[in-house]
Design a protein around this motif. Structure first.
Motif, PDB file in Angstrom:
ATOM      1  N   MET A 110       0.550   9.799  -7.874  1.00 35.52           N
ATOM      2  CA  MET A 110      -0.426   8.751  -7.857  1.00 35.52           C
ATOM      3  C   MET A 110      -0.641   8.265  -9.299  1.00 35.52           C
ATOM      4  N   CYS A 142      -5.247   7.797  -0.827  1.00 36.84           N
ATOM      5  CA  CYS A 142      -4.870   9.262  -0.950  1.00 36.84           C
ATOM      6  C   CYS A 142      -5.647   9.991   0.313  1.00 36.84           C
ATOM      7  N   GLN A 153      -6.501   9.168 -10.928  1.00 36.72           N
ATOM      8  CA  GLN A 153      -6.051   7.886 -10.605  1.00 36.72           C
ATOM      9  C   GLN A 153      -7.439   7.073 -10.362  1.00 36.72           C
ATOM     10  N   ARG A 204       0.702  -1.249   0.081  1.00 38.15           N
ATOM     11  CA  ARG A 204      -0.030   0.001  -0.070  1.00 38.15           C
ATOM     12  C   ARG A 204       0.778   1.164  -0.329  1.00 38.15           C
ATOM     13  N   VAL A 205       0.636   2.137  -0.915  1.00 42.39           N
ATOM     14  CA  VAL A 205       1.399   3.421  -0.991  1.00 42.39           C
ATOM     15  C   VAL A 205       0.073   4.546  -0.518  1.00 42.39           C
ATOM     16  N   TYR A 221       0.839  -1.827  -6.788  1.00 43.76           N
ATOM     17  CA  TYR A 221       0.522  -1.346  -5.619  1.00 43.76           C
ATOM     18  C   TYR A 221      -1.107  -0.950  -5.505  1.00 43.76           C
ATOM     19  N   LEU A 252       1.996   5.613 -10.619  1.00 40.98           N
ATOM     20  CA  LEU A 252       2.246   4.497  -9.795  1.00 40.98           C
ATOM     21  C   LEU A 252       1.615   3.061 -10.637  1.00 40.98           C
ATOM     22  N   THR A 264      -0.625   0.228 -10.810  1.00 43.44           N
ATOM     23  CA  THR A 264      -1.538   0.121  -9.849  1.00 43.44           C
ATOM     24  C   THR A 264      -1.608  -1.839 -10.004  1.00 43.44           C
ATOM     25  N   SER A 272      -7.883   0.433  -2.848  1.00 43.72           N
ATOM     26  CA  SER A 272      -7.551   1.661  -3.052  1.00 43.72           C
ATOM     27  C   SER A 272      -8.580   2.460  -2.717  1.00 43.72           C
ATOM     28  N   ALA A 313       7.182   8.081  -8.781  1.00 45.26           N
ATOM     29  CA  ALA A 313       6.488   6.999  -9.141  1.00 45.26           C
ATOM     30  C   ALA A 313       7.328   6.068  -9.771  1.00 45.26           C
ATOM     31  N   VAL A 361      -3.267   2.150  -3.712  1.00 40.82           N
ATOM     32  CA  VAL A 361      -2.983   3.433  -3.713  1.00 40.82           C
ATOM     33  C   VAL A 361      -4.317   3.987  -2.703  1.00 40.82           C
TER      34      VAL A 361
END
Length: 499
Positions: free
Chosen positions: A78, A90, A124, A64-65, A86, A81, A83, A133, A399, A88
């Motif tokens: 974002m 926010c 994103q 997880r970012v 990861y 990245l 996906t 996410s 990223a 995501v």
């Protein structure tokens, strides 16, 4: 017939419910759900009990970012990245990104506010459609680097809403892109009486105040002195934002106010106050051109330092009092209270200290980009300016680095400790642009203040300015909005509705 079939189904449903209540009473949980919609008063209202947050990821889940912020840096990170590697998450107090170079145009109706706001879910899409996410409308209050946890609080607006509550998010990689706040230099009255120009709601407030003053000044019975005060627009700060807003405002006065507010057209004027030279980062020739053009447009340039701000006037360091009806403050940016509260080494100016790879050296798996970050003195690099192009390039670089690390198996917490990060981040300045109104602009393509390069001013620069920003708007939808707004403004004039 369809309505008859629905009536039959409803009748059978009622019969089924009667037979159930005659044999087996509803469980308590059903009564609770019914009471929520009951018209009878409830002595103990149902309280919302939120979940504690997102816990650590398991080996079966994607790493997880967590991205703090939705500005240029955070949104570009974002967007870049992978996906497939990861999840995501926010966390931001706004659910959109603001295209700040065109924000000044929305204050006077050249553009509509929606044209400069890009929803994060479009930047994103996974945050709104994939499990794992998310976007959370909240502020981050504290970072716990030892446990890889951020502590957040929901953002609620208005009096008749839920009370904000706290929650936690565990992260594998943390990107701090929380931006900056306007600098007031501790001057009394600035935060209470001045308008800033960094968010869409700032532009909305400025537009409403400007149009309100125009309408109030035309009401019978108002004195000449009060009319002059209401229609005096003061801009403090001679950087690109202050100059562009002054240019847009003077163009609005020349093209629209003189036609639609003919009774007060001789009272409204703009004053730009700057302690030194306006547009200090631009070429000397361009600065002189901007000074002549603004003066020709009716903008009064004053060199001075603001000492105090009252509700209806500002006081300069030489004792001069300047009455105003609208005060816009644009004197640069500085670190936020959240950045100041972080117990990490700081760069000159109080930003979060980072190394050449945009990492926070004192904390594992934490990165900082954009206006909230700056190179540590130990790196030997200067602190980069708080510009959109800096933030965007940092987001893109980070990223790419995280994608490479994730593919090598270093996406989870504490897995990238001994990994090489490749080439360090290098910033190359692409130039600066500023609009002056009346189809004039500046384009400075030098690599630095003392560097060599092309510099242009005038109508050609205005065409370049508009073309460049139109192509930089993030989505085709907003590009179409901007193009249509420019066309309608050119043909029909600016919208002066106070909504």
């Amino acid at each position: 017939m369809a309505w008859f079939r629905n009536l039959v189904q409803l009748s059978s449903l009622k019969s089924s419910l009667r037979s159930r209540t005659a044999t087996t009473p509803f469980p308590n949980t059903h009564f609770v759900s019914i009471l929520q919609f009951s018209s009878q008063p409830n002595s103990e209202p149902t309280r919302h009990v939120p979940s504690s947050g997102l816990g650590p990821t398991s080996s079966k889940e994607k790493p997880r970012v967590v991205v703090l912020g939705s500005g240029w840096a955070g949104c570009r990170a974002m967007k870049g990245l992978d996906t497939n590697i990861y999840d995501v998450v926010c966390v931001s107090p706004r659910n959109h990104m603001v295209f700040t170079p065109l924000l000044a145009s929305t204050c006077v109706g050249t553009l509509e506010f929606r044209s400069v706001a890009e929803p994060i879910a479009r930047i994103q899409p996974v945050i709104s459609r994939e499990t794992g996410s998310y976007f959370f409308l909240a502020n981050c209050n504290r970072v716990d680097p030892d446990n890889h946890v951020v502590h957040c609080q929901t953002l609620t607006h208005g009096a008749n809403v839920l009370e904000p509550w706290d929650f936690e998010i565990s992260y594998d990689k943390l990107i701090i892109a929380s931006g900056s706040v306007p600098l007031t230099f501790g001057i009394h009255g600035v935060e209470e009486h001045a308008f800033f120009l960094r968010e869409v709601h700032h532009a909305q407030e400025i537009r409403r105040k400007l149009l309100l003053n125009l309408m109030l000044s035309d009401v019978p019975g108002i004195s000449e002195a009060e009319k002059q005060r209401l229609l005096h627009c003061v801009v403090v700060g001679g950087g690109p934002t202050g100059v562009e807003f002054s240019g847009e405002l003077s163009d609005f006065i020349m093209r629209d106010v003189h036609q639609r507010y003919a009774h007060v057209k001789n009272y409204i004027h703009v004053t730009l106050i700057e302690a030194n030279e306006i547009l200090s980062s631009f070429d000397d020739r361009l600065r002189h051109y901007a000074t002549r053009q603004l003066t020709k447009s009716g903008v009064r340039l004053v060199r001075g330092i603001v000492k105090d701000v009252k509700v209806d006037k500002i006081i300069l360091n030489n004792g001069t009092e300047v009455p105003y009806g609208l005060l816009v403050w644009s004197t640069g940016v500085g670190p936020s209270s959240f950045v100041k509260s972080m117990e990490v080494p700081k760069s000159p100016g109080g930003r979060i200290g980072i190394d050449e790879w945009l990492r926070v050296p004192s904390a594992q798996d934490i990165f900082a980009i954009g206006d909230c970050s700056g190179f540590l003195e130990s790196t030997g690099k200067p602190v980069l300016p708080a510009l959109a192009q800096v933030a965007e390039r940092q987001g893109k670089y980070l990223a790419e680095q995280l994608n490479r690390i994730g593919k090598a198996g270093g996406g989870y917490a504490n897995r990238a400790r001994d990994m090489e990060f490749g080439e360090p981040f290098v910033y190359k300045h692409l130039g600066s642009m500023a609009s002056l109104g009346r189809y004039k602009a500046l384009v400075d393509l030098r690599q630095g203040k003392e560097g060599k390069g092309l510099s242009l001013a005038g109508f050609t620069s205005w065409i370049i300015w508009r073309s460049a920003y139109l192509t930089r708007v993030l989505s085709w939808r907003n590009r179409l909005y901007v193009a249509i707004n420019w066309a309608t403004t050119f043909v029909f004039g600016r919208d002066i509705s106070r909504i």
